[in-house]
Design a protein around this motif. Structure first.
Motif, mmCIF file in Angstrom:
data_model
loop_
_atom_site.group_PDB
_atom_site.id
_atom_site.type_symbol
_atom_site.label_atom_id
_atom_site.label_comp_id
_atom_site.label_asym_id
_atom_site.label_seq_id
_atom_site.Cartn_x
_atom_site.Cartn_y
_atom_site.Cartn_z
ATOM 1 N N ARG A 126 0.839 -1.201 0.000
ATOM 2 C CA ARG A 126 0.000 0.000 0.000
ATOM 3 C C ARG A 126 0.873 1.250 0.000
ATOM 4 N NH1 ARG A 126 -5.057 -1.815 0.533
ATOM 5 N NH2 ARG A 126 -5.459 -3.730 1.716
ATOM 6 N N ALA A 127 0.307 2.325 -0.507
ATOM 7 C CA ALA A 127 1.074 3.556 -0.707
ATOM 8 C C ALA A 127 1.695 4.075 0.584
ATOM 9 C CB ALA A 127 0.183 4.615 -1.344
ATOM 10 N N TYR A 128 0.997 3.922 1.708
ATOM 11 C CA TYR A 128 1.522 4.471 2.955
ATOM 12 C C TYR A 128 2.810 3.781 3.403
ATOM 13 C CZ TYR A 128 -0.209 0.440 5.631
ATOM 14 O OH TYR A 128 -0.417 -0.822 6.125
ATOM 15 N N MET A 129 3.086 2.596 2.837
ATOM 16 C CA MET A 129 4.298 1.868 3.208
ATOM 17 C C MET A 129 5.554 2.471 2.582
ATOM 18 S SD MET A 129 3.119 -2.058 2.592
ATOM 19 C CE MET A 129 1.853 -2.903 3.544
ATOM 20 N N ALA A 130 5.399 3.348 1.603
ATOM 21 C CA ALA A 130 6.518 3.799 0.783
ATOM 22 C C ALA A 130 7.737 4.275 1.570
ATOM 23 C CB ALA A 130 6.046 4.885 -0.182
ATOM 24 N N PRO A 131 7.581 5.120 2.588
ATOM 25 C CA PRO A 131 8.777 5.628 3.267
ATOM 26 C C PRO A 131 9.617 4.554 3.946
ATOM 27 C CG PRO A 131 6.846 6.964 3.790
ATOM 28 C CD PRO A 131 6.345 5.741 3.095
ATOM 29 N N LYS A 132 8.989 3.442 4.327
ATOM 30 C CA LYS A 132 9.707 2.412 5.077
ATOM 31 C C LYS A 132 9.878 1.101 4.310
ATOM 32 C CE LYS A 132 8.049 4.172 9.537
ATOM 33 N NZ LYS A 132 7.289 3.847 10.791
ATOM 34 N N SER A 271 0.013 9.230 -3.533
ATOM 35 C CA SER A 271 -0.761 8.614 -2.457
ATOM 36 C C SER A 271 -1.543 7.399 -2.938
ATOM 37 C CB SER A 271 -1.721 9.635 -1.844
ATOM 38 O OG SER A 271 -2.793 9.937 -2.725
ATOM 39 N N PHE A 272 -1.617 7.182 -4.257
ATOM 40 C CA PHE A 272 -2.355 6.048 -4.814
ATOM 41 C C PHE A 272 -1.559 4.760 -4.827
ATOM 42 C CE2 PHE A 272 -4.946 9.299 -7.060
ATOM 43 C CZ PHE A 272 -6.195 8.839 -6.720
ATOM 44 N N ASN A 273 -0.227 4.866 -4.936
ATOM 45 C CA ASN A 273 0.525 3.700 -5.350
ATOM 46 C C ASN A 273 1.983 3.818 -4.931
ATOM 47 O OD1 ASN A 273 0.488 1.192 -6.658
ATOM 48 N ND2 ASN A 273 -0.455 2.003 -8.497
ATOM 49 N N LEU A 274 2.709 2.720 -5.026
ATOM 50 C CA LEU A 274 4.141 2.690 -4.714
ATOM 51 C C LEU A 274 4.993 2.755 -5.974
ATOM 52 C CD1 LEU A 274 3.781 -0.258 -2.238
ATOM 53 C CD2 LEU A 274 4.742 1.933 -1.569
#
Length: 356
Positions: A126-132, A271-274
């Motif tokens: 999910r997009a929110y995972m991107a930073p980590k 925010s939609f995608n990685l």
């Protein structure tokens, strides 16, 4: 192996609780051997249909229901149709789906239609995972290639032999989509956005000749696929079949590209995608690989990409409209109008520069 963890549901958002006793009573009568529900939690992602985890002493299940206030959106959030698509895909021998369990159209149970399916264990990016996330660029590239290849395979299903052709009317599909989504926008409109009107006119004036129809998912992106934790390039299941139909496969490609943010895109698009993380294919590379693997001509893909952006903008406008009317109190929706503007501007830029 990966240290990524499967989707973890959280506490149910206020006002979105399920009636556990009524649900248990219904499932006891409809699903042989369905055990006691030991816990209900909510998956926090997504802006559309609500998704819950039902835990029992045996299998884990997923329940899908429309969002609150969705009755005003004609033709959207059709739980019965999504369940029927899963059932038809299962009958057709397509294995990359969750096992459908039961559909309930009796709104007296939990206040709306819903369906239950078995949970497919695995990783959802999910997009929110991107930073980590910190996946190596080479692994990200292989994963994005696998996503394209899986879409090609989906479009290769024989819709005539399997009966999936009956899911829709492919003739005139593109025109109906353009006209239908424009009407939905007008019905949900809250503010004057000239760029949205311009895109609607451009799409109407540049309708392409239709390609031979295939099954199309219509919401194909990273967070709608479940990945094998031991091999992230191994797609276990495709989720969210609500908008599946039969029609021009490039409509599916265009929608996928409209979610496919790149490194230079804005924060809302990301925010939609990685897909903006290092290693992912670019939109052009996605298109090139799809053309190579499918044998289809994608020279007119700009139209389909712009339509995908327009459609996504309308979906966001519908959600924002529900929030403005007080039909949902989810504060994530308060600033969504800026998202409608961002996608509309991307569409106008794509038309002006003839690039995606």
């Amino acid at each position: 192996m990966t240290n990524l963890k499967p989707d973890i549901p959280t506490t149910i958002r206020s006002g979105e609780e399920l009636d556990k006793e009524a649900l248990q009573a219904y499932l006891n009568t409809q699903v042989p051997g369905f055990g006691p529900i030991t816990d209900i939690a909510q998956f926090p992602g997504g802006y559309s249909n609500l998704t819950y985890l039902l835990k029992t002493d045996g299998p884990e299940y997923v329940l899908r229901r429309p969002p609150f206030g969705a009755k005003e959106i004609k033709g959207g959030h059709d739980m019965g149709r999504e369940f029927r698509v899963l059932s038809m895909l299962k009958a057709a021998g397509y294995t990359k789906i969750p096992e459908p369990v039961v559909f309930c159209e009796d709104e007296s149970v939990i206040g709306c239609p819903f369906y239950v399916m078995e949970r497919v264990p695995g990783i959802i990016l999910r997009a929110y995972m991107a930073p980590k996330l910190n996946l190596p660029a080479e692994q990200m590239r292989q994963l994005s290639e696998a996503l394209v290849d899986n879409l090609v395979n989906l479009h290769a299903i024989d819709i005539h032999q399997t009966g999936l052709i009956n899911l829709g009317k492919p003739e005139g599909y593109i025109r109906r989509q353009v006209e239908g989504w424009h009407k939905r926008y007008l019905a949900a409109q809250t503010d004057d956005l000239p760029t949205m009107d311009q895109l609607a006119r451009w799409l109407t004036d540049t309708l392409p000749a239709e390609n031979p129809p295939t099954l199309i998912h219509n919401d194909y992106k990273y967070d709608n696929v479940v990945l094998n934790p031991d091999d992230l390039t191994d797609i276990q299941a495709v989720l969210d079949w609500e908008m599946t139909t039969v029609g021009d496969p490039l409509m599916d490609v265009g929608t996928a590209l409209s979610y496919w943010a790149e490194a230079n895109d804005g924060p809302f698009e990301k925010s939609f995608n990685l897909t903006w993380l290092p290693g992912n294919l670019t939109r052009q590379e996605f298109a090139n690989r799809y053309a190579e693997r499918s044998g289809r001509d994608v020279s007119n893909l700009l139209f389909y990409y712009v339509f995908g952006l327009f459609k996504n903008a309308v979906v966001i406008q519908q959600i924002y409209g529900r929030y403005k009317k007080g039909l949902t109190k989810d504060e994530r929706f308060a600033t969504l109008l800026t998202g409608v503007q961002a996608l509309a501007e991307n569409g106008a830029r794509a038309v002006e520069t003839d690039t995606y």
